[in-house]
Write an enzyme that holds these catalytic residues in place. Sequence first.
Site, mmCIF file in Angstrom:
data_model
loop_
_atom_site.group_PDB
_atom_site.id
_atom_site.type_symbol
_atom_site.label_atom_id
_atom_site.label_comp_id
_atom_site.label_asym_id
_atom_site.label_seq_id
_atom_site.Cartn_x
_atom_site.Cartn_y
_atom_site.Cartn_z
ATOM 1 N N CYS A 92 -1.309 1.250 9.519
ATOM 2 C CA CYS A 92 -0.221 2.154 9.081
ATOM 3 C C CYS A 92 -0.385 3.740 9.811
ATOM 4 C CB CYS A 92 -0.026 2.383 7.519
ATOM 5 S SG CYS A 92 0.153 0.886 6.697
ATOM 6 N N ARG A 116 6.507 -4.161 6.451
ATOM 7 C CA ARG A 116 6.886 -3.218 7.325
ATOM 8 C C ARG A 116 8.246 -3.360 7.819
ATOM 9 N NH1 ARG A 116 1.879 -0.978 8.919
ATOM 10 N NH2 ARG A 116 0.316 -2.402 8.578
HETATM 11 C C1 BEZ Z 1 -3.002 -1.725 7.717
HETATM 12 O O1 BEZ Z 1 -3.972 -1.606 8.364
HETATM 13 O O2 BEZ Z 1 -2.186 -0.898 7.787
HETATM 14 C C2 BEZ Z 1 -2.929 -2.678 6.684
HETATM 15 C C3 BEZ Z 1 -3.196 -4.033 7.362
HETATM 16 C C4 BEZ Z 1 -3.149 -5.202 6.320
HETATM 17 C C5 BEZ Z 1 -2.638 -4.951 5.082
HETATM 18 C C6 BEZ Z 1 -2.062 -3.614 4.633
HETATM 19 C C7 BEZ Z 1 -2.259 -2.682 5.575
#
Ligand code: BEZ
Length: 238
Positions: free
Chosen positions: A56, A139
């Site tokens: 993110c 997402r």
């Molecule tokens: C992230 O790194 O943004 C992420 C990865 C897996 C689950 C939730 C967020």
Amino acid sequence: MEEQKLEQEVISMPRIGDPAPEFTAVTTQGDINFPKDYAGEWVILFSHPADFTPVCTSEFMTFATMEEKFAKANCKLVGLSIDGLYSHIAWLRTIKEKIEYKGMKNVEVKFPLIEDISMNVAKKYGMIQPNEDSTKAVRAVFFIDPKGIIRTIIYYPLSLGRNFEELYRVVIALQAADEFGVATPADWQPGDDVIVSPAGSCGSAQERMEDSAIDCKDWFFCTKKLDKNLVLDKILKK
Ligand code: BEZ
């Protein structure tokens, strides 16, 4: 019974062509009334799973760096996660003050980030997909046109960071289709040939085959040139 009701609520999914579901929300840039506040503009409403997570963070830095480019195409950005306002503020401050990634640093996220602890907005937009995660938004990316109609929806899972050049291509291609009454083929970029809408009668199919400005691979698959500058002049603000 109660469980069944909850499940139905969670998987409500707006579709392409639907009016964007309305909501009011608290954001890092003040309250918003969506999509009313964006009437007359394109807007990308997108969700991310959680603040202070690496994928993110890479996405927010990339999107924030491209915000001006989207603004030139009359397109605003609005983010959302199931986190509170203070978490959002702290995360965006950390990004600006501490994170350096792929040559990006001091990145200020100026677009609104919705707090959605209640999941009200996430549920309205089908951003919670329980078999992926029942408490984090996937997402999701909703492209909403100046009349408040959903024109494209893309969903990615938690592990996959989005390609923001592709999101930009979608905004330009949707506007080119509207402005010039054409469709855009695979991997289209401004300057590439466009698809002429399918012939509606045997007569127009024949006319098309004989039109020297139109290149028909067969009667149902015809393309024509569309000048890159013409497209960009029409779509991009000066
Ligand atoms: C992230 O790194 O943004 C992420 C990865 C897996 C689950 C939730 C967020």
